[in-house]
Enzyme design. Sequence first.
Site, PDB file in Angstrom:
ATOM      1  N   ASP A   1       0.941  -1.332   0.029  1.00 41.17           N
ATOM      2  CA  ASP A   1       0.080  -0.089  -0.090  1.00 41.17           C
ATOM      3  C   ASP A   1       0.869   1.232  -0.102  1.00 41.17           C
ATOM      4  O   ASP A   1       2.251   1.209   0.304  1.00 41.17           O
ATOM      5  CB  ASP A   1      -0.986   0.084   1.368  1.00 41.17           C
ATOM      6  CG  ASP A   1      -1.588   1.145   1.370  1.00 41.17           C
ATOM      7  OD1 ASP A   1      -2.303   1.586   0.305  1.00 41.17           O
ATOM      8  OD2 ASP A   1      -1.678   1.771   2.526  1.00 41.17           O
TER       9      ASP A   1
ATOM     10  N   ARG B   1      -1.761  15.628  -2.068  1.00 40.02           N
ATOM     11  CA  ARG B   1      -3.162  15.312  -2.116  1.00 40.02           C
ATOM     12  C   ARG B   1      -4.056  16.555  -2.373  1.00 40.02           C
ATOM     13  O   ARG B   1      -3.863  17.562  -1.180  1.00 40.02           O
ATOM     14  CB  ARG B   1      -3.690  14.437  -0.817  1.00 40.02           C
ATOM     15  CG  ARG B   1      -2.786  13.360  -1.045  1.00 40.02           C
ATOM     16  CD  ARG B   1      -2.977  12.279   0.366  1.00 40.02           C
ATOM     17  NE  ARG B   1      -4.359  12.017   0.637  1.00 40.02           N
ATOM     18  CZ  ARG B   1      -4.541  10.893   1.382  1.00 40.02           C
ATOM     19  NH1 ARG B   1      -3.614  10.058   1.635  1.00 40.02           N
ATOM     20  NH2 ARG B   1      -6.030  10.427   1.452  1.00 40.02           N
TER      21      ARG B   1
END
Length: 1187
Positions: free
Chosen positions: A426, A644
């Site tokens: 991940d 982000r």
Amino acid sequence: MGGGRRRKIHFSNILTFTCGRASFKEDHSQIGGPGFSRVAFANDSECFEAWNLNYPSNYVSTTKYTLATFLPKSLFEQFRRAANIYFLVVACLSFTSLSPYSPFSSVLPLVIVIGATMAKEAVEDWRRNQQDVEINNRKVLVHRGDGTFEYTEWKNLKVGDIVKVEKDDFFPADLVLLSSSYDDAVCYVETTNLDGETNLKLKQALEVTSGLQNDSSFRNFKAIIKCEDPNANLYTFVGSLDYDEQQYALSPQQLLLRDSKLRNADYIYGAVTFTGLDTKVRQNATDPPSKRSRVERKMDKIIYFLFFLLVLMAGIGSIFFGITTNDDLNDGKMKRWYLRPDHTKVFYDPKKAALAAILHFLTAMMLFGYLIPISLYVSIEIVKVLQSMFINQDIYMYYEDTDKPANARTSNLNEELGQVDTILSDKTGTLTCNSMEFIKCSIAGTAYGRGVTEVEKAMARRKGSPLPQEDEEDDGGETKQAVKGFNFKDERVMNGNWINEPHADVIQKFFCLLAICHTAIPEVDEESGKISYEAESPDEAAFVIAARELGFQFYQRTQTSISLHELDLKSGTKVERSYKLLNILEFNSTRKRMSVIVRNEEGQLLLLCKGADSVMFERLAKYGRKFEDKTKEHMNEYADAGLRTLVLAYRQLDEEEYAEFSEEFNKAKNSISADRDERIDGLADGIERDLILLGATAVEDKLQNGVPECIDKLAQAGIKIWVLTGDKMETAVNIGFACSLLRQGMKQIIITLESPEIVGLEKEENKKALIKASKESVIRQISEGQSLLSSSRKDVFALIIDGKSLTYALEDDVKNIFLVLAVSCASVICCRSSPKQKALVTRLVKEGTGKTTLAIGDGANDVGMLQEADIGIGISGVEGMQAVMSSDVAIAQFRFLERLLLVHGHWCYRRITSMICYFFYKNLTFGFTLFLYEAYASFSGQAAYNDWYMSFYNVFFTSLPVVALGVFDQDVSARFCLRFPLLYQEGVQNVLFSWHRILGWMVNGICSAITIFYFCTKALDHQAFRKGGETVSLDILGTTMYTCVVWVVNCQMALSVSYFTLIQHIFIWGGIALWYLFLLVYGAMTPDISTNAHMVFIEGCAPAASYWVITLFVVIATLIPYFSYVAIQMRFFPMYHGMIQWIRSEGRCEDPEYCAMVRQRSIRPTTVGYTARREAKVRQVRVRHSG
């Protein structure tokens, strides 16, 4: 926060809707029907109707056994192993006349081994039982009548009981919330133990019960709860509350789940609805997938091979025995007169030679059973437990910041850690910190923020340009203290300077939105007065902190308002403003946005919204797109920098529109219909339209310390690394560059469905055509990638694929060609991957390559991937414990994976495989001496050794040294394991447990047995041994051969050990000393017990010089071939670890040329990591110079 005691700022409600009576209408028909039959008599759990329902108690057990089931279940577990079944059959047959030894000597070793394993199982289950006892005996306040509450154990609770749970305590069962210490009956719940999420969840009781705020309120309280039957869904709940002859709808808002914790409320009252096994946490409990290592599975095959060898030896002996027996009696002449073939029933009767041969076969199967190592399984289990303890106690894998060491949650896969071929990782929280920092933003088309991200620095290095420098703020020579979650630097908006910017009004709305649109909870430090926040996610905390640092401080939340200290645009001074909070439209993975509806002090109704660009830009009004192009341009730059992003927008609502929305929204919220969530989302979707764009935020999720270095070492070890992330492609690619998974010059194969044709079909909403075109596009792109690979053999490739494409690439008819392409690339990055896709990709790699896969993640969305992989590694980060609870090994930081695999993985693999090979060696050495002696005795079934010699061989004299080998041996130190990662390839290629090596050890055992038997029999044949001139008898020959076997196998162990410790010396030489001590004690016993071993050592062997000379000579002669082979291999054909041992012994650790030569022996070239990047640059320079 200054270390002072914290005081919660008073707040009550994040108002998502008004709790009133629900309108049941047709929805009420579910209650009482199939699947909705649960009834709880609140505050009347002892009534007759409640007793008839017969719900389970609240006692919870996680143990595998009970006192009644331990013996049968544990025995069943033990005899599922073929080897144990064989030894049980042998033990039973030992009570017949077929047995070549006494029954007790056969049964005792089996009892010891089985007993030791069962004792281990019992201890482990006892620990689980102690945990259960601790949980079941926790205390909670329960209503006992007349408004009095008394403490009772959790296990005593019944459905319908009223309990009072106090702050920071766990809920003892699934409860329906009745009231809390707040007037509006709200509380916040932490569900980390359930779903792994650390954010707090808001719960609110029905308005009708919210007034029950003290113990006496429950004196006359009675209600009936009707709801759904027990199920595993944590996020749904349908029910009703019958109170005062009225019926009220219950929703997940009123359900408090067992094992979640009460936060931010002094106490709550609740009615027990589900107990014990019916609770949702227990309904979700599943047995973890059974995982066995490749070494263990191969060991089973070796056991079967030894069974075949055992049957073969017994068969050969029986055939020869039958032939010889048939010829024993000829014309009254007996060849083997000592067997008395003329005076026997069956066993040696020449007239029944065939039957005698069959019976001999059974005898031989028992006699040669020592080929099968009876103590192998229990020894391996002990070793693996001890290895796990060393992993857990490794100080170099201890993370001081969170006080978390490594935790090997299962010991079954220790050696598998040394054979990993592919890592599937991940990104967020695993490679990165999941600790967000507000670093940049775009407001009104202007980019703000001068911070430099790790990705930007990596990009600059990649392009060969100067590293960008961060602008340092000059605050009068004072260094401002760093604020967690805030790394924003820009003098244009800091310190109130934003009021001088061209679009100051937009900037004000932007930061107001950050300070209002959230579900964070404020806390104040009583000593320092500083405010901190508990937020649902690190992103949200970063936004609220950024607003505070830039002059918009959120400091109070009440039932209906949010209060700020904010900088007034007109006056330029700090003012207090309160915003009436009307609704929160919550974030979820489908909506990808969150909104709040508030009324400001001027009476304006405002909808404030933040969300992903993929859903926000399409919701903008035509007049709200003024800054759209610039904002998109800045967001692309932020994505390139690995940030982000979220889009911020707002709209002003008119009263009529809001009144209509509010009425419908409350109806949908109070509904208990199956389409409740769809109705809520539809209403939210309808009002979140015609937004006006304010700008975008950019937060950085920094790489964890040591990630690039760790990836580089793993790449040098020949391990492939795949990244599976839900992030956008641009963000994932740039993180790939930052952590050296990607590098300049590496060709990228990008598979995506963002082509104009596919986008056009999406707009046409032609689903069939879209699916067909998308699949064809993916297959075409995969084929083009394979063509590119085959045409450019010298280049290094990276495969990057998005989630949409992955859906088609994982279909049955496509996945194999996708896997062929993927494994041919140096790096693979799967973007926008769902949790299910992560698990499917992991399964594809595991089953398609047949190699060991390791998955590593930190969140609940990684659980499927961790359970699907051969080894699951959980990161104990900030996303809760769900991944850790589903993992095989838990570590606190990604960088610890380097030491876990390259050091502990290599050591465990080498130790376990060497241990297994040695076990088979020592048992073949012993077993073949029995076979050779039986052949020597014309296959008569005569054992060469005393019964107890044979019984204790595997249990006492040779087992402890092999356990020490499995726990302590090191071929090279941890420092050299890390310095020469190529050593790890011994496990990846399984060179230490190949059939070639296994058979080599077996041949060594057979040769040792032949040498021992030949020299002992020849040396002792027909010679006077005792003072009286007696020749050697069976007891002397057996004792001498056994002594040689014990010496040989223990000295062989000494030659095999690379790293001696005091314990190994004690076990090896102590095993030999124990043999002599046993001879003395056992020989001194009466002949009824010691049989032919009575005084054999004291009177027979010890006084004879030939006994000691033969032992010395045989041991040396037996070990010389192995010693010679190892010496020649070490000098002329060294394996990887042998080469590194030479480097260490010759003191050439710092010789770069010699070390480089060793590294060139790597089977797989390094293609990723900064080492590969450096080598690529060197090659480019050489090409230029040669040109």
